[in-house]
Design a protein around this motif. Structure first.
Motif, PDB file in Angstrom:
ATOM      1  N   PHE A  33      -7.020  -7.217   2.420  1.00  0.00           N
ATOM      2  CA  PHE A  33      -6.654  -8.079   1.295  1.00  0.00           C
ATOM      3  C   PHE A  33      -5.991  -7.256   0.184  1.00  0.00           C
ATOM      4  CE2 PHE A  33     -10.467 -10.963   2.493  1.00  0.00           C
ATOM      5  CZ  PHE A  33      -9.698 -11.607   3.455  1.00  0.00           C
ATOM      6  N   LYS A  34      -6.571  -6.093  -0.098  1.00  0.00           N
ATOM      7  CA  LYS A  34      -6.004  -5.241  -1.149  1.00  0.00           C
ATOM      8  C   LYS A  34      -4.602  -4.773  -0.777  1.00  0.00           C
ATOM      9  CE  LYS A  34      -9.964  -3.369  -3.659  1.00  0.00           C
ATOM     10  NZ  LYS A  34     -10.599  -2.126  -4.164  1.00  0.00           N
ATOM     11  N   MET A  35      -4.415  -4.413   0.470  1.00  0.00           N
ATOM     12  CA  MET A  35      -3.099  -3.943   0.901  1.00  0.00           C
ATOM     13  C   MET A  35      -2.065  -5.064   0.814  1.00  0.00           C
ATOM     14  SD  MET A  35      -4.381  -1.563   4.101  1.00  0.00           S
ATOM     15  CE  MET A  35      -2.766  -0.971   4.595  1.00  0.00           C
ATOM     16  N   ALA A  36      -2.438  -6.260   1.224  1.00  0.00           N
ATOM     17  CA  ALA A  36      -1.508  -7.393   1.175  1.00  0.00           C
ATOM     18  C   ALA A  36      -1.182  -7.777  -0.265  1.00  0.00           C
ATOM     19  CB  ALA A  36      -2.110  -8.585   1.915  1.00  0.00           C
ATOM     20  N   LEU A  37      -2.174  -7.763  -1.125  1.00  0.00           N
ATOM     21  CA  LEU A  37      -1.935  -8.080  -2.532  1.00  0.00           C
ATOM     22  C   LEU A  37      -1.068  -7.017  -3.189  1.00  0.00           C
ATOM     23  CD1 LEU A  37      -5.454  -9.338  -3.715  1.00  0.00           C
ATOM     24  CD2 LEU A  37      -3.347 -10.681  -3.614  1.00  0.00           C
ATOM     25  N   GLY A  38      -1.264  -5.765  -2.809  1.00  0.00           N
ATOM     26  CA  GLY A  38      -0.482  -4.683  -3.399  1.00  0.00           C
ATOM     27  C   GLY A  38       1.010  -4.853  -3.160  1.00  0.00           C
ATOM     28  N   VAL A  39       1.374  -5.217  -1.951  1.00  0.00           N
ATOM     29  CA  VAL A  39       2.790  -5.424  -1.639  1.00  0.00           C
ATOM     30  C   VAL A  39       3.375  -6.538  -2.501  1.00  0.00           C
ATOM     31  CG1 VAL A  39       4.406  -6.155   0.154  1.00  0.00           C
ATOM     32  CG2 VAL A  39       2.545  -4.576   0.720  1.00  0.00           C
ATOM     33  N   ARG A  40       2.675  -7.642  -2.597  1.00  0.00           N
ATOM     34  CA  ARG A  40       3.171  -8.785  -3.373  1.00  0.00           C
ATOM     35  C   ARG A  40       3.193  -8.481  -4.869  1.00  0.00           C
ATOM     36  NH1 ARG A  40       0.875 -10.573   1.221  1.00  0.00           N
ATOM     37  NH2 ARG A  40       1.777 -12.431   2.226  1.00  0.00           N
ATOM     38  N   ALA A  41       2.158  -7.814  -5.346  1.00  0.00           N
ATOM     39  CA  ALA A  41       2.072  -7.534  -6.780  1.00  0.00           C
ATOM     40  C   ALA A  41       3.154  -6.544  -7.214  1.00  0.00           C
ATOM     41  CB  ALA A  41       0.690  -6.998  -7.125  1.00  0.00           C
ATOM     42  N   LEU A  65       5.936  -7.225 -10.011  1.00  0.00           N
ATOM     43  CA  LEU A  65       6.102  -6.304 -11.138  1.00  0.00           C
ATOM     44  C   LEU A  65       7.544  -5.817 -11.218  1.00  0.00           C
ATOM     45  CD1 LEU A  65       4.990  -4.612 -13.472  1.00  0.00           C
ATOM     46  CD2 LEU A  65       4.352  -2.867 -11.783  1.00  0.00           C
ATOM     47  N   ASN A  66       8.155  -5.535 -10.089  1.00  0.00           N
ATOM     48  CA  ASN A  66       9.550  -5.091 -10.084  1.00  0.00           C
ATOM     49  C   ASN A  66      10.452  -6.153 -10.705  1.00  0.00           C
ATOM     50  OD1 ASN A  66      11.802  -3.316  -9.170  1.00  0.00           O
ATOM     51  ND2 ASN A  66      12.275  -5.093  -7.907  1.00  0.00           N
ATOM     52  N   GLU A  67      10.226  -7.422 -10.376  1.00  0.00           N
ATOM     53  CA  GLU A  67      11.025  -8.496 -10.952  1.00  0.00           C
ATOM     54  C   GLU A  67      10.752  -8.646 -12.451  1.00  0.00           C
ATOM     55  OE1 GLU A  67      11.789 -11.453  -7.172  1.00  0.00           O
ATOM     56  OE2 GLU A  67       9.893 -11.657  -8.251  1.00  0.00           O
ATOM     57  N   LEU A  68       9.533  -8.401 -12.850  1.00  0.00           N
ATOM     58  CA  LEU A  68       9.178  -8.469 -14.262  1.00  0.00           C
ATOM     59  C   LEU A  68       9.883  -7.365 -15.054  1.00  0.00           C
ATOM     60  CD1 LEU A  68       7.315 -10.013 -16.238  1.00  0.00           C
ATOM     61  CD2 LEU A  68       5.524  -8.372 -15.696  1.00  0.00           C
ATOM     62  N   ALA A  93       1.215 -18.167  -5.737  1.00  0.00           N
ATOM     63  CA  ALA A  93       1.481 -17.809  -7.134  1.00  0.00           C
ATOM     64  C   ALA A  93       2.591 -16.772  -7.228  1.00  0.00           C
ATOM     65  CB  ALA A  93       0.209 -17.282  -7.800  1.00  0.00           C
ATOM     66  N   PHE A  94       2.643 -15.864  -6.267  1.00  0.00           N
ATOM     67  CA  PHE A  94       3.702 -14.855  -6.261  1.00  0.00           C
ATOM     68  C   PHE A  94       5.055 -15.506  -5.983  1.00  0.00           C
ATOM     69  CE2 PHE A  94      -0.194 -12.578  -5.222  1.00  0.00           C
ATOM     70  CZ  PHE A  94      -0.123 -11.478  -6.062  1.00  0.00           C
ATOM     71  N   GLU A  95       5.062 -16.507  -5.121  1.00  0.00           N
ATOM     72  CA  GLU A  95       6.312 -17.182  -4.773  1.00  0.00           C
ATOM     73  C   GLU A  95       6.871 -17.954  -5.964  1.00  0.00           C
ATOM     74  OE1 GLU A  95       8.897 -20.382  -3.822  1.00  0.00           O
ATOM     75  OE2 GLU A  95       6.774 -20.738  -4.256  1.00  0.00           O
ATOM     76  N   ARG A 149       3.115   5.004  -7.216  1.00  0.00           N
ATOM     77  CA  ARG A 149       2.264   4.233  -6.304  1.00  0.00           C
ATOM     78  C   ARG A 149       2.981   3.952  -4.984  1.00  0.00           C
ATOM     79  NH1 ARG A 149       0.979   1.153 -11.091  1.00  0.00           N
ATOM     80  NH2 ARG A 149       2.529  -0.390 -10.440  1.00  0.00           N
ATOM     81  N   LEU A 150       4.240   3.537  -5.074  1.00  0.00           N
ATOM     82  CA  LEU A 150       4.993   3.214  -3.866  1.00  0.00           C
ATOM     83  C   LEU A 150       5.225   4.456  -3.006  1.00  0.00           C
ATOM     84  CD1 LEU A 150       7.592   0.704  -5.373  1.00  0.00           C
ATOM     85  CD2 LEU A 150       5.560   0.161  -4.014  1.00  0.00           C
ATOM     86  N   ASP A 151       5.489   5.592  -3.654  1.00  0.00           N
ATOM     87  CA  ASP A 151       5.670   6.841  -2.914  1.00  0.00           C
ATOM     88  C   ASP A 151       4.385   7.224  -2.185  1.00  0.00           C
ATOM     89  OD1 ASP A 151       8.278   7.019  -3.736  1.00  0.00           O
ATOM     90  OD2 ASP A 151       7.907   8.509  -5.298  1.00  0.00           O
TER      91      ASP A 151
END
Length: 389
Positions: free
Chosen positions: A10-18, A22-25, A225-227, A368-370
């Motif tokens: 769940f954490k890994m899936a949320l991390g990708v979406r979040a 954040l990038n769009e923000l 919510a991400f969509e 974080r992404l690296d």
């Protein structure tokens, strides 16, 4: 155990979406910063309580929006950091008697470190509630700006011009210019907030243990919510740069509502040695007179003279040209050159601070992404080494 495996995934899936959200923000904030710099001299009417209040600039307004947006981005980035502790190895509740290496598991999966307490690994859901609460605030705050856009673009106010590419005509009323992107952003912001609340409220009054209330169905429902939130951010990133300020309507509303009158009172305190109470009375009398005559404040020197003599008992030293200058919207903005003010120099300094904040957030996200990308390569290498043996 399914318990620690579920929360890890769940954490890994949320991390990708979040991270994507954040990038769009951050992209929106960067776009607004460029627009604010370009509009640093563009006058607007600033409103309080739904009424014309004082002159400002479109750049200054956008600067306020950027500040909130950057704080929202910082909250979201912090919530993403909360996803960085790995539950794997907690097993069902109490870890295991086998000599597993939880640190290595966390490292290979791209986490910063293990989440320490094994009971908390399967029971705590603050990584969910914290993340969705941070997302909700983004769209609560953006919704207020979107509502301003609706008000500014109304026929009666006419301060914001939405280009033809972003309006919809009526199927029966050909004169209509409906700025429908504003309505889409407004309802999608509310929809996103509702989806965030749904996830958070589902956790309310649940036992502090492993439970289905925080798992598959709720996690999947929250992804919506991400969509919807991403749609708002992308639309707003395109919408704001395309819009312009209708300077004729700004001037009309400025004159009709006497919104520079505060600076007249301030000038009287500085140059005529009046108390502010006296200056306020003179300004109020002047405003009442010019509004009654439907003339711009800058043309109201005679009304000012009469109001001044009525309150102070003498003639003012301010001549007509000085009066016109003191009551101009351009002067009003220019003299407000303090930190955070609308004057171009003050705004330029503020925008530099916002750019620094953005760079800090971009750097944290990149790190974080690296970490995740590097971990994925190490995981592949470790898996391949097992195949070779």
């Amino acid at each position: 155990s399914r318990n620690d495996m579920d929360h890890t995934l769940f954490k890994m899936a949320l991390g990708v979406r979040a991270e994507a959200l954040l990038n769009e923000l951050l992209t929106l904030s960067e776009t607004l910063t460029q627009k604010a710099a370009a509009e640093s001299n563009t006058l607007i009417v600033a409103y309080t309580h739904g009424q014309p209040a004082q002159p400002s600039t479109f750049g200054h307004y956008l600067g306020a929006m950027i500040e909130v947006l950057n704080r929202d981005a910082a909250r979201l980035s912090s919530a993403i950091n909360g996803l960085g502790r790995c539950p794997m190895g907690a097993a069902a509740i109490t870890t295991t008697g086998f000599p597993i290496d939880r640190e290595r598991i966390a490292d290979l999966l791209g986490f910063e470190a293990p989440l320490v307490n094994s009971y908390g690994c399967i029971a705590s859901v603050d990584y969910v509630t914290g993340l969705y609460s941070a997302i909700k605030l983004v769209f609560l705050h953006l919704g207020r700006v979107v509502q301003d856009m609706a008000f500014w673009s109304s026929f009666e106010v006419g301060q914001l011009y939405v280009p033809n590419a972003l309006v919809q005509i009526s199927s029966i009323m050909p004169q209509k210019r409906n700025p429908v992107p504003i309505e889409h952003m407004r309802h999608l912001s509310s929809l996103t907030m509702g989806r965030c609340d749904m996830v958070v409220d589902t956790m309310h009054n649940t036992p502090f243990t492993d439970m289905n209330d925080s798992e598959g169905e709720v996690q999947q429902a929250g992804y919506a919510a991400f969509e919807s939130g991403g749609r708002v951010l992308r639309l707003l990133t395109s919408f704001i740069p395309a819009c312009t300020i209708n300077t004729d309507n700004v001037r009309r509303n400025t004159d009709a509502a006497c919104i520079t009158i505060t600076e007249l009172a301030d000038t009287l305190v500085r140059d005529e040695a009046l108390t502010f109470r006296q200056a306020h009375e003179v300004a109020a009398g002047t405003a009442s007179a010019v509004i009654a005559k439907s003339i711009p404040l800058g043309d109201g020197h005679a009304a000012f003279m009469a109001a001044f003599e009525g309150v102070v008992g003498r003639k003012p030293s301010m001549l007509q040209e000085a009066f016109r200058h003191a009551t101009s919207a351009e002067h009003f903005v220019a003299v407000r050159n303090r930190t955070g003010g609308p004057a171009p120099e003050a705004l330029e300094a503020a925008l530099k601070l916002y750019q620094t904040d953005l760079q800090t957030l971009r750097t944290a996200q990149s790190e974080r992404l690296d970490r995740v990308t590097t971990a994925s390569k190490r995981l592949d290498a470790a898996f391949n080494s097992l195949l070779e043996t």
